[in-house]
Motif scaffolding. Structure first.
Motif, PDB file in Angstrom:
ATOM      1  N   SER A  56       0.703  -1.222  -0.143  1.00 40.07           N
ATOM      2  CA  SER A  56      -0.162   0.043  -0.193  1.00 40.07           C
ATOM      3  C   SER A  56       0.758   1.193   0.071  1.00 40.07           C
ATOM      4  N   CYS A  57       2.131   1.043   0.312  1.00 37.00           N
ATOM      5  CA  CYS A  57       3.014   2.168   0.233  1.00 37.00           C
ATOM      6  C   CYS A  57       4.663   1.809  -0.252  1.00 37.00           C
ATOM      7  N   PHE A  58       5.356   2.769  -0.455  1.00 34.38           N
ATOM      8  CA  PHE A  58       6.699   2.310  -0.919  1.00 34.38           C
ATOM      9  C   PHE A  58       7.577   3.410  -0.099  1.00 34.38           C
ATOM     10  N   ALA A  59       8.834   2.975   0.084  1.00 34.77           N
ATOM     11  CA  ALA A  59       9.775   3.977   0.779  1.00 34.77           C
ATOM     12  C   ALA A  59      10.924   4.075  -0.239  1.00 34.77           C
ATOM     13  N   ALA A  60      11.356   5.351  -0.440  1.00 31.04           N
ATOM     14  CA  ALA A  60      12.532   5.627  -1.020  1.00 31.04           C
ATOM     15  C   ALA A  60      13.647   6.302  -0.148  1.00 31.04           C
ATOM     16  N   GLY A  61      14.699   5.507  -0.341  1.00 30.18           N
ATOM     17  CA  GLY A  61      16.026   5.857   0.151  1.00 30.18           C
ATOM     18  C   GLY A  61      16.725   6.756  -0.859  1.00 30.18           C
ATOM     19  N   THR A  62      16.955   8.136  -0.416  1.00 26.29           N
ATOM     20  CA  THR A  62      17.703   8.915  -1.007  1.00 26.29           C
ATOM     21  C   THR A  62      19.108   9.253  -0.643  1.00 26.29           C
ATOM     22  N   SER A  63      19.853  10.039  -1.424  1.00 21.63           N
ATOM     23  CA  SER A  63      21.194  10.774  -1.051  1.00 21.63           C
ATOM     24  C   SER A  63      20.998  11.365   0.207  1.00 21.63           C
ATOM     25  N   HIS A  64      19.822  12.043   0.360  1.00 23.83           N
ATOM     26  CA  HIS A  64      19.784  12.971   1.468  1.00 23.83           C
ATOM     27  C   HIS A  64      18.732  12.471   2.628  1.00 23.83           C
TER      28      HIS A  64
END
Length: 408
Positions: A56-64
């Motif tokens: 139902s959701c997703f997580a995005a790991g970013t450089s910040h």
């Protein structure tokens, strides 16, 4: 390989995100609280994307830092932009305030050998696990914290952080491991000790099942929410196989293609009628599953027990049945057993085409839809015809890292 866990005096089960219950716990002493960015001058680099347990959701790991997105309707729920760098692993626990974070990406000051258990409601780290080698994956359930290294898996209790189990595996650089998420079953699947082998732990039954899934190394795997069915692909990437996890019976085999491919994701629909596969060939394939559907989305306690009992007595007959649509096969399939296996293969029922130059990960939404996230920062929602199949229809397309899509 050794590990150390630094935990608060009291660790409670996670609740709803931004709920009203307050938790009393001390921050792990060796963790430095991240400093928030006051303003972001450039679009961050995407380091990872991962679905939560029910997609139902997703997580995005970013450089910040990291961002969390809701899928239906699509919306950025929140973001954490940090001065200390970003995370290569951001593992959600359904829609709760608890996250597991592992550092990675450009200029990250968070080590890739440490898992931070982060309570976003309190904006602090409530526990951490340190290892001597790089962490390949972290999986969360309501009962467990599972940390995956290249040759070993550690299973911890979510309640008191006690180490419950250590599992030796074949080389596992992809961090493959999957968990069930049903109140009546407790199942973990991971690579076994041999190439192409999968180990299935049935914790509630105190039983271990070994499945010889492929000749080549395992590239991707997933469990149904109740953990009774397992879908796998090898590094060859041509065939996807579905197994009964109780006795290891192979229930179905479908063919993605003829050429070798790198499989990025495998997803099973909640009603166990459909399977989605994404790869480096630029096509997301939907297959029809010939498995018995018990209940609407997941089995009740009574039905789950009945399904488990059937798998012991006659796995194939108990679980295999026609689905809504049928996967196409070769016109020469009537010569099964005479011609090579290729000619009797089941091919995909529906397809959606994406770019071949980036990784895409698929998951099922509601009403015969599939959500697809890409490492280029793209999000697609497309629908498929459950009777006729064919080319899927694009319903939505969003560039989710763009600042105008931020929370309001």
């Amino acid at each position: 390989m050794s590990s150390t866990a630094s935990s608060p005096q009291r660790f409670l089960q996670p609740g709803g995100y931004y709920g009203n219950d307050s938790r009393s716990s001390s921050t792990s002493s060796s963790f430095v609280r991240p400093e928030l960015e006051t303003s972001e001058t450039e679009e961050p680099e995407l380091v990872s994307v991962s679905w939560n347990q029910d997609s139902s959701c997703f997580a995005a790991g970013t450089s910040h830092g990291f961002r969390i997105y809701n899928c239906e309707p699509f919306k950025e729920t929140f973001r954490r932009d940090l001065k200390n760098g970003g995370f290569k692993i951001v593992e959600m626990l359904f829609r709760s305030n608890i996250l597991a974070l592992v550092g990675g990406g450009p200029n990250s000051q968070y080590p890739s050998t440490k898992v931070l258990i982060w309570d976003d409601h309190q904006s602090r780290c409530i526990s951490e696990f340190s290892f001597r080698s790089e962490i390949r994956a972290v999986k969360l359930s309501r009962d467990w914290i599972v940390v995956v290294l290249e040759h070993k898996i550690y299973v911890y209790s979510f309640v008191d952080l006690r180490l419950l189990l250590q599992i030796e595996t074949h080389a596992n650089p992809r961090g493959l491991c999957c968990l069930s998420h049903h109140s009546d079953t407790s199942v973990l699947a991971c690579p076994g000790l041999l190439r192409g082998e999968i180990r299935v732990e049935h914790f509630g039954l105190n039983m271990v099942q070994t499945i010889n899934a492929h000749d080549a190394s395992i590239a991707c795997m997933t469990l149904t929410l109740d953990g009774l069915l397992l879908a796998t692909a090898s590094t060859k990437g041509t065939l996807i196989r579905i197994f009964n996890t109780m006795d290891g019976t192979r229930l179905q085999e479908v063919r993605r293609g003829v050429d070798r491919a790198e499989i990025y994701s495998i997803a099973l629909s909640p009603n166990v009628q459909w399977l989605a596969v994404s790869s480096d060939k630029g096509t997301v394939h939907i297959f029809s599953l010939r498995v018995r559907v018990v209940g609407e989305d997941s089995p009740s306690t009574e039905n789950a027990a009945l399904l488990t009992q059937r798998t012991y007595s006659n796995s194939l007959q108990g679980l295999v049945s026609p689905a809504t649509g049928t996967n196409p096969g070769s016109s020469l399939s009537f010569m099964r057993g005479v011609l090579p296996k290729y000619f009797s293969s089941e091919w995909s029922f529906a397809q959606f085409h994406v770019s071949e130059v980036t990784q895409f990960f698929a998951a099922f939404g509601s009403h015969n839809t599939v959500a697809i996230t890409g490492m280029d920062g793209s999000f697609y929602r497309c629908s498929f015809d459950p009777v006729n199949g064919g080319e899927m229809v694009q319903v939505e397309y969003i560039r989710f890292l763009k600042t105008e899509n931020g929370p309001r």
